[in-house]
Scaffold this motif. Structure first.
Motif, PDB file in Angstrom:
ATOM      1  N   ASP A  28     -58.499  20.676  50.729  1.00 56.37           N
ATOM      2  CA  ASP A  28     -58.626  21.217  52.085  1.00 56.37           C
ATOM      3  C   ASP A  28     -59.534  22.436  52.066  1.00 56.37           C
ATOM      4  O   ASP A  28     -59.769  23.047  51.012  1.00 56.37           O
ATOM      5  N   VAL A  29     -60.053  22.754  53.249  1.00 57.18           N
ATOM      6  CA  VAL A  29     -60.965  23.881  53.421  1.00 57.18           C
ATOM      7  C   VAL A  29     -60.443  24.724  54.576  1.00 57.18           C
ATOM      8  O   VAL A  29     -60.180  24.204  55.669  1.00 57.18           O
ATOM      9  N   HIS A  30     -60.278  26.048  54.369  1.00 56.82           N
ATOM     10  CA  HIS A  30     -59.767  26.947  55.408  1.00 56.82           C
ATOM     11  C   HIS A  30     -60.687  28.151  55.549  1.00 56.82           C
ATOM     12  O   HIS A  30     -61.317  28.583  54.585  1.00 56.82           O
ATOM     13  N   ARG A  31     -60.705  28.679  56.742  1.00 62.70           N
ATOM     14  CA  ARG A  31     -61.423  29.916  56.998  1.00 62.70           C
ATOM     15  C   ARG A  31     -60.649  30.695  58.045  1.00 62.70           C
ATOM     16  O   ARG A  31     -60.289  30.138  59.093  1.00 62.70           O
ATOM     17  N   ALA A  32     -60.407  31.984  57.776  1.00 65.15           N
ATOM     18  CA  ALA A  32     -59.624  32.802  58.719  1.00 65.15           C
ATOM     19  C   ALA A  32     -60.388  33.047  60.004  1.00 65.15           C
ATOM     20  O   ALA A  32     -59.810  33.153  61.080  1.00 65.15           O
ATOM     21  N   GLY A  33     -61.680  33.143  59.939  1.00 64.78           N
ATOM     22  CA  GLY A  33     -62.498  33.390  61.122  1.00 64.78           C
ATOM     23  C   GLY A  33     -63.950  33.385  60.745  1.00 64.78           C
ATOM     24  O   GLY A  33     -64.325  33.355  59.572  1.00 64.78           O
ATOM     25  N   ARG A  34     -64.818  33.409  61.746  1.00 67.44           N
ATOM     26  CA  ARG A  34     -66.250  33.376  61.507  1.00 67.44           C
ATOM     27  C   ARG A  34     -66.660  34.558  60.632  1.00 67.44           C
ATOM     28  O   ARG A  34     -66.304  35.715  60.881  1.00 67.44           O
ATOM     29  N   GLY A  35     -67.428  34.262  59.575  1.00 67.55           N
ATOM     30  CA  GLY A  35     -67.911  35.312  58.698  1.00 67.55           C
ATOM     31  C   GLY A  35     -66.964  35.661  57.568  1.00 67.55           C
ATOM     32  O   GLY A  35     -67.343  36.392  56.648  1.00 67.55           O
ATOM     33  N   SER A  36     -65.727  35.157  57.608  1.00 66.64           N
ATOM     34  CA  SER A  36     -64.784  35.455  56.530  1.00 66.64           C
ATOM     35  C   SER A  36     -65.012  34.497  55.361  1.00 66.64           C
ATOM     36  O   SER A  36     -65.722  33.507  55.475  1.00 66.64           O
ATOM     37  N   ARG A  37     -64.398  34.800  54.226  1.00 70.21           N
ATOM     38  CA  ARG A  37     -64.559  33.952  53.049  1.00 70.21           C
ATOM     39  C   ARG A  37     -63.901  32.595  53.284  1.00 70.21           C
ATOM     40  O   ARG A  37     -62.975  32.459  54.091  1.00 70.21           O
ATOM     41  N   ILE A  38     -64.388  31.603  52.563  1.00 68.39           N
ATOM     42  CA  ILE A  38     -63.895  30.241  52.690  1.00 68.39           C
ATOM     43  C   ILE A  38     -62.873  29.997  51.589  1.00 68.39           C
ATOM     44  O   ILE A  38     -63.121  30.290  50.412  1.00 68.39           O
ATOM     45  N   GLN A  39     -61.741  29.459  51.971  1.00 70.33           N
ATOM     46  CA  GLN A  39     -60.653  29.204  51.030  1.00 70.33           C
ATOM     47  C   GLN A  39     -60.564  27.711  50.761  1.00 70.33           C
ATOM     48  O   GLN A  39     -60.395  26.912  51.683  1.00 70.33           O
ATOM     49  N   LEU A  40     -60.672  27.335  49.492  1.00 69.05           N
ATOM     50  CA  LEU A  40     -60.619  25.938  49.082  1.00 69.05           C
ATOM     51  C   LEU A  40     -59.284  25.676  48.397  1.00 69.05           C
ATOM     52  O   LEU A  40     -58.962  26.321  47.392  1.00 69.05           O
ATOM     53  N   ALA A  41     -58.532  24.735  48.931  1.00 71.44           N
ATOM     54  CA  ALA A  41     -57.284  24.322  48.284  1.00 71.44           C
ATOM     55  C   ALA A  41     -57.608  23.245  47.264  1.00 71.44           C
ATOM     56  O   ALA A  41     -58.253  22.242  47.589  1.00 71.44           O
ATOM     57  N   THR A  42     -57.196  23.433  46.013  1.00 72.60           N
ATOM     58  CA  THR A  42     -57.418  22.455  44.959  1.00 72.60           C
ATOM     59  C   THR A  42     -56.119  22.209  44.221  1.00 72.60           C
ATOM     60  O   THR A  42     -55.158  22.971  44.337  1.00 72.60           O
TER      61      THR A  42
END
Length: 402
Positions: A176-190
């Motif tokens: 999965d791919v998550h982002r808290a908001g525009r411009g924030s870091r991208i969080q990858l679930a692995t």
């Protein structure tokens, strides 16, 4: 992008080419390649025909035409630099009857517009000079069309990434791919935990729609997988084809038709056909079924619209899949001396073909860049040929986002 972490999803030739290009272009970034399998090049890269295309087929001005021409030159240079196989054994695209000549003439105009190196139109006698056992009334001879070992290329790309300080993580599926908001870091679930990146490149091939949708929110296009099955010619007959022999393709489809291809190990293969796949990773000789993949295809409205338009072609391809004799019927129009007794089934590849909601087969490469995420949503053949040039294109788009 200096000081940033860039994640690349996909350890096929395209993802690794992008990762290598990132390390070459940006000195102060961290590059992490995430591959779900325990080895690189496990999917499309490791199950294709090994052809380095010269640009005969692609609409002039398209990304395919541009990046294939550039990519072929880069691939040739890369293979020579690293002492990898690269054999310009050449290709004939043959017309066998007058009904094909309209398509043949149009193909010649396309290939000429694309600047295919060394291209020439030849007649029956010259066909015999190039391929003594082939037959036809006219052919396009592309002497610079080549063959290589794409898994070996991918392994070298991975070595280049790691030697430049990048990381290639195997057995690390991005779920999965998550982002808290525009411009924030991208969080990858692995499966191995959470990875945070500043930029993300999705080169997920057969799963490009699934991960791309999670990364950029776009529903279209969807991947409809097509299984391409190969036959291997017995050693006693494999020298009947010196290089490659192709039919004149039907411009309504992005498939090139069953053809003869020499491999770098000296073997000769016939194929691939194009049969609907019910398993996106079904490479065995016998077709497989993965319920989630079949359900995803059947749930796509574009699939049903495509099926209504092209069902006759689908039925013909299915007959060839079920019967070696039917499969060879088309191939023997070009090389009649190779028959059913001279071949064995030799596994398959699966093509990630993007299909739009309206049922159209997406022909060109599709790269979508937005808000720190670049998704390669459609990269069928000649993606392997073009991989180093696609990497330049993708990284260029990322640079404009930073």
């Amino acid at each position: 992008m200096d000081g940033h972490t860039v994640g690349v999803v996909g350890g096929g030739i395209l993802g690794l080419a992008v990762a290598r290009e990132l390390t070459r272009r940006f000195a102060d970034i961290r590059v992490v390649v995430l591959e779900k399998e325990d080895r690189i090049a496990a999917h499309q890269t490791g199950h294709n025909s090994g052809v380095v295309h010269a640009g005969i087929y692609y609409r002039p001005g398209s990304l395919k035409a541009e990046l294939c021409a550039r990519g072929r030159a880069l691939m040739r240079e890369f293979c020579r630099e690293h002492d990898l196989p690269y054999d310009e054994c050449g290709k004939l695209v043959i017309a066998v009857d007058r009904e094909e000549m309209g398509r043949f003439d149009a193909l010649e105009r396309t290939a000429t517009a694309n600047g295919v190196p060394g291209l020439r139109r030849i007649g029956p006698d010259e066909i015999k000079d190039v391929e003594p056992h082939a037959r036809g009334i006219a052919a396009l001879h592309s002497p610079r069309t080549a063959i290589t070992d794409y898994p070996a290329v991918a392994r070298q790309l991975a070595r280049d990434v790691e030697s430049a300080g990048g990381v290639v993580r195997l057995s690390t599926a991005v779920t999965d791919v998550h982002r808290a908001g525009r411009g924030s870091r991208i969080q990858l679930a692995t499966g191995a935990g959470v990875e945070h990146v500043d930029h993300l490149v999705v080169c997920a091939g057969l799963h490009a729609d699934r991960l791309g949708r999670r990364a950029d929110g776009q529903e279209d296009p969807r991947i409809v997988p097509f299984r391409g099955e190969y036959l291997r010619v017995a050693d006693a007959k494999r020298d009947l084809v010196r290089g490659m022999v192709y039919p004149v393709p039907d411009p309504r489809y992005p498939f090139l038709g069953v053809h003869f291809t020499r491999r770098v190990d000296g073997s000769l293969e016939i194929g691939p056909n194009a049969v609907l796949a019910l398993d996106r990773e079904g490479y065995d000789v016998r077709p497989g079924l993965r319920l989630a993949d079949a359900a995803a295809t059947l749930a796509h409205p574009g699939f049903w619209r495509m099926a209504r338009t092209h069902w006759r072609t689908g039925a013909r391809e299915l007959r060839g899949s079920l019967s070696k004799r039917a499969y060879l019927r088309a191939a023997r129009r070009y090389v009649p001396d190779i028959g059913p007794a001279d071949v064995v089934r030799a596994g398959a590849g699966v093509r990630a073909q993007a299909v739009a909601r309206d049922g159209s087969l997406v022909d060109d490469f599709v790269v979508v860049s937005r808000d720190g995420v670049t998704s390669v949503r459609n990269a069928p053949s000649p993606a392997a040929t073009s991989s180093l040039a696609i990497a330049e294109h993708v990284v260029g788009a990322m640079g404009r986002m930073s």
